[in-house]
Design an enzyme around this catalytic site. Structure first.
Site, short mmCIF file in Angstrom:
data_model
loop_
_atom_site.label_atom_id
_atom_site.label_comp_id
_atom_site.label_asym_id
_atom_site.label_seq_id
_atom_site.Cartn_x
_atom_site.Cartn_y
_atom_site.Cartn_z
N TRP A 175 9.97 -38.15 -38.90
CA TRP A 175 9.42 -39.12 -39.86
C TRP A 175 9.33 -40.53 -39.29
O TRP A 175 8.68 -41.38 -39.86
CB TRP A 175 10.30 -39.16 -41.13
N ASN A 176 10.00 -40.81 -38.16
CA ASN A 176 10.11 -42.23 -37.78
C ASN A 176 8.83 -42.81 -37.17
O ASN A 176 8.48 -43.94 -37.45
CB ASN A 176 11.35 -42.49 -36.92
N LYS A 230 3.30 -29.27 -38.08
CA LYS A 230 4.28 -29.33 -39.17
C LYS A 230 4.78 -30.76 -39.23
O LYS A 230 5.67 -31.18 -38.48
CB LYS A 230 5.44 -28.37 -38.86
N PRO A 231 4.21 -31.56 -40.17
CA PRO A 231 4.69 -32.95 -40.30
C PRO A 231 6.09 -32.96 -40.91
O PRO A 231 6.54 -31.96 -41.45
CB PRO A 231 3.69 -33.58 -41.28
N GLY A 289 12.39 -34.64 -32.51
CA GLY A 289 13.33 -34.72 -33.63
C GLY A 289 14.74 -34.81 -33.11
O GLY A 289 14.98 -35.23 -31.96
N SER A 290 15.69 -34.41 -33.92
CA SER A 290 17.10 -34.60 -33.56
C SER A 290 17.54 -33.59 -32.51
O SER A 290 16.95 -32.51 -32.36
CB SER A 290 17.96 -34.45 -34.81
N GLU A 350 11.55 -33.50 -27.38
CA GLU A 350 11.85 -34.94 -27.31
C GLU A 350 12.90 -35.21 -28.37
O GLU A 350 12.61 -35.19 -29.57
CB GLU A 350 10.58 -35.76 -27.61
N LEU A 351 14.15 -35.46 -27.94
CA LEU A 351 15.27 -35.46 -28.89
C LEU A 351 15.92 -36.84 -29.03
O LEU A 351 15.30 -37.85 -28.71
CB LEU A 351 16.27 -34.40 -28.45
N CYS A 356 14.01 -43.60 -31.37
CA CYS A 356 14.77 -42.84 -30.37
C CYS A 356 15.15 -43.73 -29.19
O CYS A 356 16.15 -43.48 -28.53
CB CYS A 356 13.97 -41.63 -29.90
N GLU A 359 24.33 -40.91 -31.89
CA GLU A 359 23.15 -41.69 -32.24
C GLU A 359 23.33 -42.15 -33.70
O GLU A 359 23.25 -41.34 -34.62
CB GLU A 359 21.90 -40.81 -32.11
P1 NAD Z 1 14.90 -33.57 -37.54
O1 NAD Z 1 15.33 -32.79 -36.35
O2 NAD Z 1 15.74 -33.50 -38.76
O3 NAD Z 1 13.44 -33.11 -38.01
C1 NAD Z 1 12.31 -33.18 -37.16
C2 NAD Z 1 11.27 -32.18 -37.62
O4 NAD Z 1 11.78 -30.86 -37.42
C3 NAD Z 1 10.92 -32.27 -39.11
O5 NAD Z 1 9.55 -32.01 -39.26
C4 NAD Z 1 11.76 -31.15 -39.71
O6 NAD Z 1 11.23 -30.64 -40.92
C5 NAD Z 1 11.69 -30.11 -38.62
N1 NAD Z 1 12.79 -29.13 -38.60
C6 NAD Z 1 14.04 -29.24 -39.13
N2 NAD Z 1 14.75 -28.12 -38.86
C7 NAD Z 1 13.93 -27.30 -38.14
C8 NAD Z 1 14.10 -26.01 -37.54
N3 NAD Z 1 15.23 -25.33 -37.64
N4 NAD Z 1 13.06 -25.48 -36.86
C9 NAD Z 1 11.90 -26.17 -36.72
N5 NAD Z 1 11.69 -27.38 -37.27
C10 NAD Z 1 12.70 -27.95 -37.97
O7 NAD Z 1 14.70 -35.06 -37.04
P2 NAD Z 1 14.28 -36.35 -37.92
O8 NAD Z 1 15.48 -36.79 -38.72
O9 NAD Z 1 13.00 -36.11 -38.62
O10 NAD Z 1 13.98 -37.43 -36.76
C11 NAD Z 1 14.93 -38.27 -36.22
C12 NAD Z 1 15.36 -37.78 -34.86
O11 NAD Z 1 14.23 -37.68 -34.00
C13 NAD Z 1 16.31 -38.73 -34.16
O12 NAD Z 1 17.34 -38.00 -33.54
C14 NAD Z 1 15.43 -39.40 -33.09
O13 NAD Z 1 16.11 -39.89 -31.97
C15 NAD Z 1 14.52 -38.28 -32.73
N6 NAD Z 1 13.31 -38.79 -32.11
C16 NAD Z 1 13.11 -38.57 -30.76
C17 NAD Z 1 12.00 -39.09 -30.12
C18 NAD Z 1 11.75 -38.86 -28.65
O14 NAD Z 1 10.64 -39.07 -28.20
N7 NAD Z 1 12.73 -38.40 -27.88
C19 NAD Z 1 11.08 -39.85 -30.85
C20 NAD Z 1 11.31 -40.06 -32.22
C21 NAD Z 1 12.43 -39.52 -32.82
#
Ligand code: NAD
Length: 490
Positions: free
Chosen positions: A152-153, A176-177, A228-229, A250-251, A284, A388
């Site tokens: 979402w960020n 998948k947004p 994502g995370s 990308e985590l 991130c 983080e």
């Molecule tokens: P998140 O992992 O909770 O969710 C990210 C996406 O994954 C969402 O669309 C979510 O619905 C989906 N998702 C959740 N569980 C899943 C599963 N089991 N299988 C497949 N998809 C699933 O992360 P968030 O809270 O949306 O984003 C914040 C995180 O993203 C932070 O840790 C941040 O550092 C990281 N991030 C990393 C980068 C990078 O480039 N390294 C950039 C931006 C954000």
């Protein structure tokens, strides 16, 4: 999109979920529902993947020139027709001040334009065989069906980082947004639909993590491009790894900001403040840990505190487009910050600024606010220094020698971005080589440039986006070896 929750795009048609299920999207400045999105059911996810499979052969063979024209046309449409509305939706759904949303939308369109041109430059290699009369050709072919799962960020930007190179390479997509911020993304995708992207090349399934998980496990998906995370990334790596899917992950990050004794504080201080607190620390590559050499510790902290006090937190990013930051994304985000700050205080840290939610009545009590916070007297064992925090918290620690500063910076399970401020070229190069991060900024607080690879080491992920590497990750190299017969031997 026709109806409120017709947010699934399957084979060129917008529609709702087969079972009618929906999810609310909440404005974090007020805690109010903006609108609903469809919650894709398992048959919807399967239909989207099959549409992408069906569209793949034709898109894979579409000439680069045609793909480039379509992608450029889409971005012209996005800029002229949807960008303003997308930016407003982005502010409403994820809280960042409007100017930051506009910047994100513009950059996203630039990324698609950049890779549109690259689609015409995909070539391969060839060479004469080493062992007899053969000739080898290395073909670069698209990986196949890609599931692009975004957070979402920076929802639009991080989707563009995937769609740009992937579409250019000839891959088809199921997107998948994030359930927290899907709305601006839907307009970005609408621009590609308006430009005439063939049905099935680009599909969208909205919903929560369970929808993403189905994509990860679907046997017809060839690659997972995920941002994502780290926790979710680890789960994906295990599940997708079993099926040998291609992966770009990308985590999370925990970026250190190292200030040497000879740093220009007029530059280092404002850049540290900006990178610690912009988007409320929810980036991130946000600065998570600041390390300052003993000789300049006091002036740095004094000026950092002074500038932090001046930051403007928007009560609503639409009304204050040029504010420095807005609310956090949700109540869990605020709670995590509270815990990290509270635990650090209990272990001896001092709060110099912030440390709580704002009390000013102009902030909606239902919004998710937390003030920019500066901590000193921190140590490496505190969670705020190890995990983080993903919030507006800047812990500042002291180091004595450059070697020690680098060691403290590397003391993290993450490895995405690091920053070093020094005017000594030797120190700069030494630090850049020794810091275990995918990107190192020297006297600059951002490591993003479309032409340079972006990505993490260790807990921050696998693979790279942007640059040449970002395109390569959507291509398979196929070795075609041809034996030719000398004339007269047939
Ligand atoms: P998140 O992992 O909770 O969710 C990210 C996406 O994954 C969402 O669309 C979510 O619905 C989906 N998702 C959740 N569980 C899943 C599963 N089991 N299988 C497949 N998809 C699933 O992360 P968030 O809270 O949306 O984003 C914040 C995180 O993203 C932070 O840790 C941040 O550092 C990281 N991030 C990393 C980068 C990078 O480039 N390294 C950039 C931006 C954000």
């Amino acid at each position: 999109m026709t109806a409120m929750s017709d947010t699934l795009l399957i084979n060129g048609q917008w529609r709702g979920s087969q079972d009618g299920a929906a999810l609310p999207v909440v404005n974090p400045a007020h805690g109010t529902v903006i609108r609903e999105i469809a919650k894709a059911s398992p048959p919807d996810v399967d239909a989207a993947v099959r549409a992408a499979v069906g569209a793949f052969p034709a898109w894979a063979e579409t000439p680069g020139r045609e793909k480039a024209a379509l992608m450029h046309r889409a971005m012209d449409i996005f800029r002229s027709k949807y960008l303003d509305e997308a930016a407003r939706l982005l502010t409403q759904e994820n809280g960042k001040p409007l100017n930051d949303s506009v910047k994100e939308c513009r950059y996203s369109a630039d990324v698609i334009d950049f890779y549109a041109d690259e689609s015409r430059r995909i070539t391969g290699a060839h060479f004469a065989g080493d062992l007899g009369p053969t000739h080898s050709f290395i073909l670069k072919q698209p990986v196949g069906v890609v599931a692009a799962i975004v957070p979402w960020n920076f929802p639009v930007d991080l989707l563009a980082w995937k769609l740009g190179p992937g579409l250019a390479a000839g891959c088809t997509f199921v997107v998948k947004p994030s359930e927290e911020a899907p709305l601006a993304v839907l307009l970005f995708i609408q621009a590609l639909v308006d430009a005439g992207i063939p049905p099935g090349v680009l599909n969208v399934v909205t919903g929560a993590g369970d929808v993403g998980a189905q994509l990860v496990e679907h046997p017809l998906v060839n690659k997972i491009a995920f941002t994502g995370s780290t926790a979710t990334g680890q789960w994906i790596a295990e599940r997708a790894g079993r099926q040998m899917k291609r992966l770009t992950l990308e985590l999370g990050g925990s970026a250190p900001f190292v200030v040497c004794r000879d740093a220009n504080l007029d530059i280092a201080v404002p850049e540290a403040v900006r990178r610690a607190f912009s988007h409320t620390g929810q980036i991130c590559i946000s600065v998570n840990r600041i390390f300052v050499q003993q000789d300049v510790f006091e002036p740095f902290v004094g000026r950092f505190v002074e500038l932090t006090r001046k930051l403007r937190v928007a009560a609503d990013g639409l009304d204050e487009p040029d504010a420095d930051m807005g609310p956090m994304i949700n109540a869990q985000g605020v709670e995590k910050v509270r815990q990290h700050v509270g635990e650090a205080q209990a272990q001896g840290a001092r709060v110099l600024v912030g440390g709580d939610a704002p009390t000013d009545s102009r902030y909606d009590p239902n919004g998710f606010f937390y003030l920019p916070t500066v901590l000193i007297d921190v140590n490496a064992q505190m969670r705020v220094m190890q995990e983080e925090t993903f919030g507006p918290v800047a812990p500042i620690a002291m180091f004595h020698t450059l070697e020690q500063g680098i060691q403290m910076a590397n003391d993290t399970p993450y490895g995405l971005a690091a920053y070093v401020y020094t005017q000594d070229l030797d120190a700069a190069f030494y630090a850049a080589r020794r810091l275990n991060f995918g990107g190192v900024g020297i006297n600059v607080n951002d490591i993003t440039d479309i032409r340079g690879e972006f990505g993490g080491m260790r807990g921050s992920g696998v693979g790279r986006e942007l640059g040449e590497g970002g395109l390569e990750s959507y291509l398979e190299a196929k070795h075609v070896r041809y034996r030719y017969q000398p004339p007269g031997s047939r």
